[in-house]
Write an enzyme that holds these catalytic residues in place. Structure first.
Site, PDB file in Angstrom:
ATOM      1  N   ASP A 192       0.864  -1.185   0.000  1.00 39.45           N
ATOM      2  CA  ASP A 192       0.000   0.000   0.000  1.00 39.45           C
ATOM      3  C   ASP A 192       0.897   1.231   0.000  1.00 39.45           C
ATOM      4  OD1 ASP A 192      -2.276   1.814   0.447  1.00 39.45           O
ATOM      5  OD2 ASP A 192      -3.342  -0.018   0.978  1.00 39.45           O
ATOM      6  N   HIS A 263      -2.983   2.995  -4.593  1.00 42.76           N
ATOM      7  CA  HIS A 263      -2.366   2.527  -3.340  1.00 42.76           C
ATOM      8  C   HIS A 263      -0.953   1.991  -3.604  1.00 42.76           C
ATOM      9  CE1 HIS A 263      -5.722   2.999  -0.503  1.00 42.76           C
ATOM     10  NE2 HIS A 263      -6.514   2.698  -1.515  1.00 42.76           N
ATOM     11  N   GLU A 327      -9.985   2.640  -5.032  1.00 49.64           N
ATOM     12  CA  GLU A 327      -9.625   4.029  -4.725  1.00 49.64           C
ATOM     13  C   GLU A 327      -8.463   4.553  -5.572  1.00 49.64           C
ATOM     14  OE1 GLU A 327     -10.914   4.383  -0.085  1.00 49.64           O
ATOM     15  OE2 GLU A 327      -9.017   3.369  -0.444  1.00 49.64           O
TER      16      GLU A 327
HETATM   17  C1  ACM Z   1     -10.838  -0.556   0.867  1.00 49.28           C
HETATM   18  O1  ACM Z   1     -11.275  -0.505   2.016  1.00 49.28           O
HETATM   19  N1  ACM Z   1     -10.226   0.496   0.335  1.00 49.28           N
HETATM   20  C2  ACM Z   1     -10.939  -1.749   0.075  1.00 49.28           C
END
Ligand code: ACM
Ligand code: ZN
Length: 534
Positions: A192, A263, A327
């Protein structure tokens, strides 16, 4: 005299009811057969059919560790004297996860599929005393018959080791906790923005640079400062192979997650040429998401990610490889000439279709290695990759679930409202917890139902199961993870395993009294919330 006798019988019934009904997740059928108890002493052998050695040794080790009771373990030979034993037998035609557990004067019998017998052992463990018995080296288990099987084929627990890095021993403890709850998938969120946690030999800077950050945000997001303490680490490939084997011995598959296209700041910090702007980038020291993501117009990004996937596939035997997909902001792509060129040459409509192009291209590679991708529900936007499994997480999870079913794709239900264990357990939570989703009480988690009324019967086969996620922004140490995980994991395990019709909050609360005793006995940190707190 007669009244006394009836009272005595009633006492025995209530007493054995209490013992029988302590099992979590609740079995499908429990039948009392008499009011006796079988005595397990060091004279009682564990006898097993050859493929059940793992389950036999698991039980042997458990009673040795917790009760200092040393049971002989033997494979069943041609001469079968099964009386006065704990007998584990394989039923070759039993469906995955099914088991029968029978206890009577002749001993304990568990029969079922290979994993089913392991789950039967987990149930047997829950019939043992919840503290060290007063009489040393003797354990009493009540007579009964249990018939049991899982509701869903996918029962998952996810641990985020990027936001905070945890020692291998603690990851093993989480796997143990998952196994006690009859879960069969352990999803490791390995990469991440805040840190890269898996050794990749081909790209050593991922570990030299990407695995470390120079400080961490203090307090609740958006934060009150930075602690300037270097934080990080990564699991070597040897450690991961060891974890995979450890989980396999508990009938758990580890699903690795390598996040893309968003991410990904930790990777960009190590290899800045893979971002749209070329950097420089830094491993993120605060929570929340970032504009910088992999450049979708740069072929080197795909070569890089394929090199990583090669190593990941070599270490993890899992059929599923999680590629993230959530995201991913599109701002950089909108301003990047390479990304815009890709949109043109591939005849894509917009940046959402560019994300779909990205995921589909990686899916093709991963499929060519015989594996299937899982992605968070954003992978539905711009068109889903042809063979992907969707993990539906946003909101109450229903939108992603319904979107996946409309597209006729398999789906795993992991609603942030209900199954995210970084959310506070009470409205008066006294430690830091995520402030982006409201309170998730034990009761709220317990009452989540993956199969909503809108699901058509022909789509039921596409709902593989569900998963609970532990995001660790606000969990800097193992005890905090345990505290946030328990008791909610117990509640969720019942949603994943037990029949829907068996869901009963008051009954669950009663059984939880025994579960709390076990948590204490097992030395777990947990939040002793009043069970009906919200
Ligand atoms: C998430 O909680 N961004 C998968
Ligand atoms: Zn770009």
């Amino acid at each position: 005299m007669k009244t006394l006798f009836v009272l005595f019988l009633l006492f025995l019934m209530v007493n054995s009811w209490a013992q029988i009904n302590t099992i979590i997740p609740k079995p499908i059928k429990v039948h009392e057969c008499g009011t006796g108890e079988f005595l397990i002493s060091e004279k009682i052998p564990i006898l097993y059919d050859a493929p059940l050695e793992l389950s036999a040794n698991f039980f042997k080790q458990y009673v040795a560790e917790k009760y200092q009771l040393s049971l002989p373990v033997k494979m069943v030979g041609s001469k079968k004297n099964l009386k006065s034993s704990i007998h584990l037998s394989l039923k070759s035609d039993a469906p995955e996860g099914h088991y029968l557990l029978m206890i009577d004067k002749n001993g304990v019998q568990i029969t079922g599929s290979e994993s089913g017998v392991f789950y039967g052992v987990q149930s047997l463990i829950q019939l043992l005393p919840t503290s060290e018995p007063t009489k040393k080296r003797e354990l009493l288990v009540p007579y009964m018959n249990i018939a049991d099987a899982p509701r869903f084929v996918y029962r998952g627990l996810m641990l985020d080791v990027s936001r905070h890095f945890f020692p291998v021993e603690f990851v093993k403890k989480c796997i143990d906790i998952a196994a006690y709850h009859k879960m069969n998938y352990f999803h490791l969120h390995l990469t991440d923005d805040q840190g890269w946690r898996i050794e990749i030999k081909k790209y050593p800077k991922l570990n030299g640079i990407g695995s470390w950050r120079n400080g961490t945000m203090i307090g609740q997001w958006p934060g009150t400062g930075n602690d300037s303490i270097r934080h990080g680490g990564f699991y070597t490939q040897g450690q991961i192979r060891d974890l995979v084997a450890y989980a396999q011995k508990r009938y758990i598959t580890i699903v690795p997650e390598i996040e893309m296209p968003g991410h990904s700041l930790a990777a960009l910090a190590a290899y800045p040429n893979l971002g749209c702007t070329g950097g420089p980038y830094q491993v993120k020291e605060s929570w929340g998401i970032t504009d910088d993501v992999y450049c979708a117009g740069n072929d080197s990004v795909f070569t890089f990610l394929q090199g990583i996937i090669d190593e990941v596939i070599d270490i993890f035997p899992s059929k599923y490889i999680h590629i993230g997909g959530d995201e991913c902001r599109k701002d950089r792509w909108k301003a990047c000439p390479k990304c815009q060129k890709r949109i043109k040459t591939e005849h894509l409509k917009d940046e959402h279709e560019l994300q779909s192009y990205f995921v589909t291209r990686m899916e093709k590679y991963i499929n060519s290695k015989g594996r299937t991708i899982i992605g968070w529900d954003e992978i539905l936007e711009g068109g889903i990759a042809p063979n992907a499994v969707v993990m539906s997480w946003r909101g109450d999870g229903t939108q992603g679930l319904e979107g996946a079913l409309r597209a006729k794709h398999p789906v795993i239900f992991t609603p942030s409202y209900g199954f995210y264990l970084d959310y506070p357990q009470t409205s008066h939570e006294d430690s830091l917890a995520a402030n982006w989703g409201g309170v998730t009480s034990v009761k709220k988690s317990y009452l989540i139902e993956p199969i909503t009324d809108s699901v058509k019967s022909e789509d039921l086969r596409l709902i593989l199961g569900a998963q609970t996620n532990i995001w660790t922004e606000y969990m800097s140490n193992p005890a905090k993870v345990e505290y946030m995980m328990l008791p909610r994991l117990s509640a969720i395990s019942e949603v994943l395993w037990s029949p829907k019709e068996a869901r009963n909050w008051d009954d669950f609360k009663n059984r939880m009294e025994f579960q709390y005793q076990r948590y204490q006995w097992w030395g777990y940190a947990y939040n002793p919330v009043p069970a009906d707190n919200e």
